[in-house]
Design a protein around this motif. Structure first.
Motif, short mmCIF file in Angstrom:
data_model
loop_
_atom_site.label_atom_id
_atom_site.label_comp_id
_atom_site.label_asym_id
_atom_site.label_seq_id
_atom_site.Cartn_x
_atom_site.Cartn_y
_atom_site.Cartn_z
N HIS A 166 0.83 -1.20 0.00
CA HIS A 166 0.00 0.00 0.00
C HIS A 166 0.87 1.26 0.00
CE1 HIS A 166 0.99 -0.55 4.25
NE2 HIS A 166 0.78 0.75 4.39
N SER A 167 0.23 2.36 -0.26
CA SER A 167 0.93 3.64 -0.20
C SER A 167 0.18 4.57 0.75
CB SER A 167 1.05 4.28 -1.58
OG SER A 167 -0.22 4.56 -2.09
N VAL A 168 0.92 5.48 1.35
CA VAL A 168 0.34 6.43 2.28
C VAL A 168 0.68 7.83 1.79
CG1 VAL A 168 0.33 7.30 4.64
CG2 VAL A 168 0.58 4.84 4.21
N ARG A 169 -0.34 8.66 1.71
CA ARG A 169 -0.12 10.04 1.29
C ARG A 169 -0.78 10.95 2.32
NH1 ARG A 169 -1.92 12.72 -4.39
NH2 ARG A 169 -1.01 14.76 -3.97
N GLU A 170 -0.02 11.88 2.86
CA GLU A 170 -0.54 12.77 3.89
C GLU A 170 -0.39 14.21 3.42
OE1 GLU A 170 0.30 13.94 8.54
OE2 GLU A 170 1.33 12.24 7.66
N LEU A 171 -1.48 14.94 3.48
CA LEU A 171 -1.49 16.35 3.11
C LEU A 171 -1.86 17.18 4.34
CD1 LEU A 171 -3.56 16.12 -0.18
CD2 LEU A 171 -1.09 16.36 0.00
N ARG A 172 -1.06 18.17 4.64
CA ARG A 172 -1.40 19.11 5.71
C ARG A 172 -1.24 20.50 5.13
NH1 ARG A 172 2.15 18.05 10.79
NH2 ARG A 172 3.74 18.43 9.26
N TYR A 173 -2.27 21.30 5.28
CA TYR A 173 -2.18 22.64 4.76
C TYR A 173 -3.10 23.55 5.57
CZ TYR A 173 -6.57 21.35 2.58
OH TYR A 173 -7.85 20.93 2.37
N GLY A 174 -2.89 24.82 5.41
CA GLY A 174 -3.75 25.77 6.08
C GLY A 174 -3.08 27.13 6.19
N SER A 175 -3.89 28.14 6.25
CA SER A 175 -3.35 29.48 6.41
C SER A 175 -3.36 29.85 7.88
CB SER A 175 -4.17 30.49 5.60
OG SER A 175 -5.51 30.48 6.03
N PHE A 176 -2.54 30.80 8.25
CA PHE A 176 -2.48 31.26 9.63
C PHE A 176 -2.30 32.76 9.64
CE2 PHE A 176 1.88 30.47 8.43
CZ PHE A 176 2.56 31.56 8.95
N ARG A 177 -2.66 33.36 10.77
CA ARG A 177 -2.50 34.79 10.98
C ARG A 177 -2.33 35.02 12.48
NH1 ARG A 177 -5.26 39.62 12.09
NH2 ARG A 177 -4.72 41.33 10.70
N ARG A 178 -1.24 35.65 12.86
CA ARG A 178 -1.02 36.05 14.25
C ARG A 178 -0.79 37.55 14.23
NH1 ARG A 178 0.27 32.18 18.30
NH2 ARG A 178 -0.34 33.98 19.53
#
Length: 160
Positions: free
Chosen positions: A87-99
């Motif tokens: 099997h293969s594993v693909r992980e996506l993490r994304y997102g915008s931020f503002r401080r």
């Protein structure tokens, strides 16, 4: 004889219903992520450190002064893929931020500089604490002091 009414209900159903009725409204989840940040003092300068590991700060991060606010914003995009025998594993993490951080009124954008090293964005605000020394206010015992009105004698000298 009211025990049989409880037999077909969960024992704490009424309490759970009351708790839900008076609970604070649910806060919708924020999109993106909120990086950890700390503000510290270095002499008269303020130093803001924001943890941004793995980001391309030249492409994905913006530091700006907007009126009386220091604003750090950007976007995290992280994609990882692993190939295994079955099997293969693909992980996506994304997102915008503002401080954002409030600046003293006397600070201009020329006083702000930023650098990035080992996953930490450091923003130095030169002179942020200049002239911000604490001033001690004397405390008097007794009745509350009323502010003096020009041309009027102090309250302790007036006839009762």
């Amino acid at each position: 004889m009211t025990l049989w009414l409880w037999a077909d209900r969960a024992p704490f159903a009424e309490l759970d219903a009351l708790r839900r009725a008076y609970a604070a409204p649910a806060i919708p989840p924020r999109s993106g992520f909120v990086p950890a940040a700390e503000v510290s003092r270095d002499g008269d300068d303020a130093v803001v450190r924001v943890e941004l590991p793995g980001l391309d700060v030249e492409k994905d991060v913006t530091v700006e002064v907007d009126e009386d606010r220091l604003v750090v914003r950007g976007e995290r995009r992280d994609e990882r893929a692993e190939q295994h025998a079955r099997h293969s594993v693909r992980e996506l993490r994304y997102g915008s931020f503002r401080r954002s951080f409030t600046l003293p009124a006397h600070v201009t954008s020329e006083a702000v500089s930023a650098s990035y090293d080992a996953g930490v964005l450091s923003v130095r605000v030169a002179g942020a604490y200049a002239g911000a020394a604490a001033r001690r206010i004397p405390v008097t015992a007794g009745a509350a002091a009323a502010p003096a009105v020009e041309g009027e004698e102090p309250a302790e000298h007036r006839a009762a």
